[in-house]
Motif scaffolding. Structure first.
Motif, PDB file in Angstrom:
ATOM      1  N   HIS A 104      17.107  13.039   1.006  1.00  0.00           N
ATOM      2  CA  HIS A 104      15.930  13.638   1.209  1.00  0.00           C
ATOM      3  C   HIS A 104      14.943  13.993   0.407  1.00  0.00           C
ATOM      4  O   HIS A 104      14.708  13.533  -0.257  1.00  0.00           O
ATOM      5  CB  HIS A 104      16.212  15.019   2.452  1.00  0.00           C
ATOM      6  N   PRO A 105      13.368  13.007   1.091  1.00  0.00           N
ATOM      7  CA  PRO A 105      12.716  12.949   0.308  1.00  0.00           C
ATOM      8  C   PRO A 105      11.596  14.073   0.490  1.00  0.00           C
ATOM      9  O   PRO A 105      10.347  14.309   0.377  1.00  0.00           O
ATOM     10  CB  PRO A 105      11.917  11.934   1.477  1.00  0.00           C
ATOM     11  N   ASN A 106      12.912  15.510  -0.323  1.00  0.00           N
ATOM     12  CA  ASN A 106      11.622  16.501  -0.826  1.00  0.00           C
ATOM     13  C   ASN A 106      12.853  17.490  -1.787  1.00  0.00           C
ATOM     14  O   ASN A 106      14.044  16.978  -2.063  1.00  0.00           O
ATOM     15  CB  ASN A 106      11.560  17.241   0.648  1.00  0.00           C
ATOM     16  N   LEU A 107      11.923  18.166  -2.057  1.00  0.00           N
ATOM     17  CA  LEU A 107      12.683  19.288  -2.873  1.00  0.00           C
ATOM     18  C   LEU A 107      12.345  20.548  -2.797  1.00  0.00           C
ATOM     19  O   LEU A 107      12.707  21.684  -3.719  1.00  0.00           O
ATOM     20  CB  LEU A 107      12.636  18.240  -4.731  1.00  0.00           C
ATOM     21  N   ASP A 118      14.802  -3.874   3.519  1.00  0.00           N
ATOM     22  CA  ASP A 118      14.736  -3.014   2.716  1.00  0.00           C
ATOM     23  C   ASP A 118      13.582  -2.055   1.999  1.00  0.00           C
ATOM     24  O   ASP A 118      13.414  -1.074   1.203  1.00  0.00           O
ATOM     25  CB  ASP A 118      16.035  -2.915   1.436  1.00  0.00           C
ATOM     26  N   LEU A 119      12.367  -2.810   1.499  1.00  0.00           N
ATOM     27  CA  LEU A 119      11.123  -2.961   0.532  1.00  0.00           C
ATOM     28  C   LEU A 119      10.752  -1.993   2.155  1.00  0.00           C
ATOM     29  O   LEU A 119       9.889  -0.753   0.855  1.00  0.00           O
ATOM     30  CB  LEU A 119      10.905  -4.187   0.064  1.00  0.00           C
ATOM     31  N   VAL A 120      10.486  -1.897   2.784  1.00  0.00           N
ATOM     32  CA  VAL A 120       9.654  -0.899   3.541  1.00  0.00           C
ATOM     33  C   VAL A 120      10.791   0.635   3.987  1.00  0.00           C
ATOM     34  O   VAL A 120       9.650   1.462   3.515  1.00  0.00           O
ATOM     35  CB  VAL A 120       9.886  -1.775   4.870  1.00  0.00           C
ATOM     36  N   ALA A 121      11.214   0.064   3.964  1.00  0.00           N
ATOM     37  CA  ALA A 121      12.754   1.525   4.142  1.00  0.00           C
ATOM     38  C   ALA A 121      12.444   2.640   2.524  1.00  0.00           C
ATOM     39  O   ALA A 121      12.332   3.986   2.807  1.00  0.00           O
ATOM     40  CB  ALA A 121      13.885   1.321   4.128  1.00  0.00           C
ATOM     41  N   ILE A 122      12.670   1.373   1.491  1.00  0.00           N
ATOM     42  CA  ILE A 122      12.853   2.353   0.117  1.00  0.00           C
ATOM     43  C   ILE A 122      11.360   2.723  -0.124  1.00  0.00           C
ATOM     44  O   ILE A 122      11.054   3.956  -0.634  1.00  0.00           O
ATOM     45  CB  ILE A 122      12.708   1.818  -0.842  1.00  0.00           C
ATOM     46  N   ARG A 123      10.054   2.187   0.784  1.00  0.00           N
ATOM     47  CA  ARG A 123       8.530   2.423  -0.563  1.00  0.00           C
ATOM     48  C   ARG A 123       8.634   3.824   1.011  1.00  0.00           C
ATOM     49  O   ARG A 123       7.693   4.641  -0.234  1.00  0.00           O
ATOM     50  CB  ARG A 123       7.651   1.078  -0.174  1.00  0.00           C
ATOM     51  N   LYS A 150      20.009   1.160  -2.401  1.00  0.00           N
ATOM     52  CA  LYS A 150      19.805   1.242  -1.045  1.00  0.00           C
ATOM     53  C   LYS A 150      20.321   1.871  -0.542  1.00  0.00           C
ATOM     54  O   LYS A 150      20.185   3.382   0.395  1.00  0.00           O
ATOM     55  CB  LYS A 150      20.258   0.315  -0.256  1.00  0.00           C
ATOM     56  N   ALA A 151      21.604   2.271  -1.811  1.00  0.00           N
ATOM     57  CA  ALA A 151      22.755   3.799  -1.305  1.00  0.00           C
ATOM     58  C   ALA A 151      21.361   5.433  -1.259  1.00  0.00           C
ATOM     59  O   ALA A 151      21.728   6.203  -0.631  1.00  0.00           O
ATOM     60  CB  ALA A 151      23.584   3.879  -2.172  1.00  0.00           C
ATOM     61  N   TRP A 152      21.048   5.357  -1.994  1.00  0.00           N
ATOM     62  CA  TRP A 152      19.779   6.943  -2.800  1.00  0.00           C
ATOM     63  C   TRP A 152      18.929   7.132  -1.240  1.00  0.00           C
ATOM     64  O   TRP A 152      18.289   7.572  -1.182  1.00  0.00           O
ATOM     65  CB  TRP A 152      19.238   6.360  -4.003  1.00  0.00           C
ATOM     66  N   PHE A 153      18.443   5.721  -1.121  1.00  0.00           N
ATOM     67  CA  PHE A 153      16.843   5.637   0.034  1.00  0.00           C
ATOM     68  C   PHE A 153      16.802   5.543   0.782  1.00  0.00           C
ATOM     69  O   PHE A 153      16.089   5.216   2.154  1.00  0.00           O
ATOM     70  CB  PHE A 153      15.179   4.831  -1.055  1.00  0.00           C
ATOM     71  N   ALA A 154      18.076   3.708   1.462  1.00  0.00           N
ATOM     72  CA  ALA A 154      17.979   3.909   2.885  1.00  0.00           C
ATOM     73  C   ALA A 154      19.096   3.841   4.095  1.00  0.00           C
ATOM     74  O   ALA A 154      18.889   3.930   4.524  1.00  0.00           O
ATOM     75  CB  ALA A 154      17.555   2.608   2.742  1.00  0.00           C
ATOM     76  N   ASP A 155      20.103   4.104   3.103  1.00  0.00           N
ATOM     77  CA  ASP A 155      21.797   4.547   3.671  1.00  0.00           C
ATOM     78  C   ASP A 155      22.034   5.457   4.478  1.00  0.00           C
ATOM     79  O   ASP A 155      21.733   6.207   3.445  1.00  0.00           O
ATOM     80  CB  ASP A 155      22.642   3.998   3.088  1.00  0.00           C
ATOM     81  N   PRO A 156      21.441   5.596   4.977  1.00  0.00           N
ATOM     82  CA  PRO A 156      22.051   7.026   6.480  1.00  0.00           C
ATOM     83  C   PRO A 156      22.561   7.680   5.772  1.00  0.00           C
ATOM     84  O   PRO A 156      22.776   8.881   5.917  1.00  0.00           O
ATOM     85  CB  PRO A 156      21.594   6.986   8.042  1.00  0.00           C
TER      86      PRO A 156
END
Length: 386
Positions: A144-147, A190-195, A133-139
């Protein structure tokens, strides 16, 4: 006819699952104390994401992953000049804190998932959820999902496609997430946010110029693009990308990178030929482990009538069993730190029922601490892949 085909596929699925389960049980039986020891360590760790570290040289913001090219050094002519390259020689002054945080995250998630598999104790997975959740969901703390800013070079580039290789560290995170989902640990929101995070990252990987450039890389970088895209696509149920990765392994990676004898000439040309040969073979074996399915077994696939992953393993295995037999130049750095418990050994043992591969894997180091080894060993808990 259709009924017969269905029955054949069902039998193949059953036999394959049964073989994987036997090896999974064997790993648990032989490695349980070490698995639980690492899980106990991981359970004590608190979440820490890239937002805890900042480099002033980054062109991105606090939620953007940033790293610098390993083999780039200050130009002795002037401190203000663009960096110059020294292949195979890592600059210890480059910014690597984000990569280290991601490696730590990967180690924690992999260890917790393996601990659950060895004990069926769901508290390990509940702890893993906090990190995810800390890496993928908590604002406040998410990445950010890019590199766009990975593998930057001072004076030359704010980021490069070559930096995409840094997120191979998220593969065991995804394997852990799949186990957590199956165990019912991840709340629906949380699953929706992470996926969704991984769906967005896959979109970036497959459409951004950096992603397209990395996909076309002729060496281990191209292999690692396919490997991580396949893993992430399996979590997001992206069948079209899974098919694309399978086709790319068959028609591009295997035929273009492997020599007739099973070696990888492009890796042998590098200043660290031993380490890179291990790395590329691990990556291709992981692709076979992830993408093989009834009716399309990549472990048995042959390209150009002579090239198959079993030949790659057979070529490299003697040099893992006894590194003194290595006939090429020694790696310019970290020669003494390889091999460790390479995943191609355990995956190859399961695929071909090779007990010798397994015994060699069993005696090697399963918990290396050298940073370069950790960086190039993203599959550290093969139990969670079986």
């Amino acid at each position: 006819m259709i009924r017969n085909i269905f029955l054949l596929l069902l039998i193949m699925m059953t036999l394959g699952a049964s073989a994987q389960k036997r090896w999974r049980d064997q790993v648990i039986n032989d490695m349980r104390p070490a698995i639980l020891e690492r899980a106990a360590w991981a359970a004590k760790q608190e979440p820490e994401t890239i937002t805890a570290f900042r480099c002033d040289r980054s062109a991105g913001g606090m939620h953007d992953f940033y790293s610098e090219g390993d083999y780039w050094w200050p130009n002795p002519v002037s401190v203000d000049s663009p960096y110059i390259q020294k292949d195979g020689q890592s600059n210890p002054d480059n910014f690597v804190a984000h990569r280290q945080a991601m490696i730590r995250f990967s180690r924690i998630m992999g260890a917790l998932a393996a601990g659950y598999m060895a004990s069926q104790d769901k508290t390990y997975l509940e702890k893993a959820l906090l990190h995810a959740k800390a890496w993928f969901a908590d604002p406040a703390t998410m990445m950010h999902p890019n590199l766009q800013f990975a593998q930057a070079i001072k004076g030359r580039a704010t980021g490069r496609g070559i930096g995409i290789i840094d997120t191979i560290q998220l593969m065991e995170v995804v394997q852990a997430l799949k186990i957590m989902e199956k165990a019912g640990i991840i709340p629906a929101a949380d699953l929706v946010a992470i996926r969704s995070w991984f769906e967005q990252y896959l979109q970036w990987l497959t459409t951004h110029p950096y992603g397209k450039e990395e996909m076309k890389a002729a060496n281990n970088h191209g292999t690692c693009w396919v490997m991580q895209v396949a893993v992430f696509a399996s979590f997001t149920h992206n069948d079209s990308l899974l098919t694309f990765c399978t086709d790319r392994y068959k028609n591009v990676l295997l035929p273009s990178q492997m020599a007739v004898d099973g070696s990888f000439p492009l890796e042998l040309k590098r200043t660290k030929p031993y380490g890179y040969s291990l790395f590329n073979l691990d990556a291709m074996s992981t692709i076979c482990q992830v993408l093989s399915k009834p009716g399309d077994n990549l472990w048995a696939y042959t390209a150009e009538k002579t090239k198959m992953i079993s030949k790659g393993i057979s070529w490299m295995y003697p040099f893992v069993k006894d590194k003194n037999n290595w006939p090429f130049a020694h790696d310019i750095m970290y020669w003494e730190n390889w091999p460790v418990a390479q995943p191609f050994l355990i995956f190859g043992a399961a695929a071909y029922n090779k007990k010798e591969y397994y015994q060699t894997w069993l005696r090697l180091d399963h918990d290396p601490q050298v940073e370069e080894v950790l960086r190039n060993l993203p599959v550290r808990n093969p139990l969670i892949w079986l």
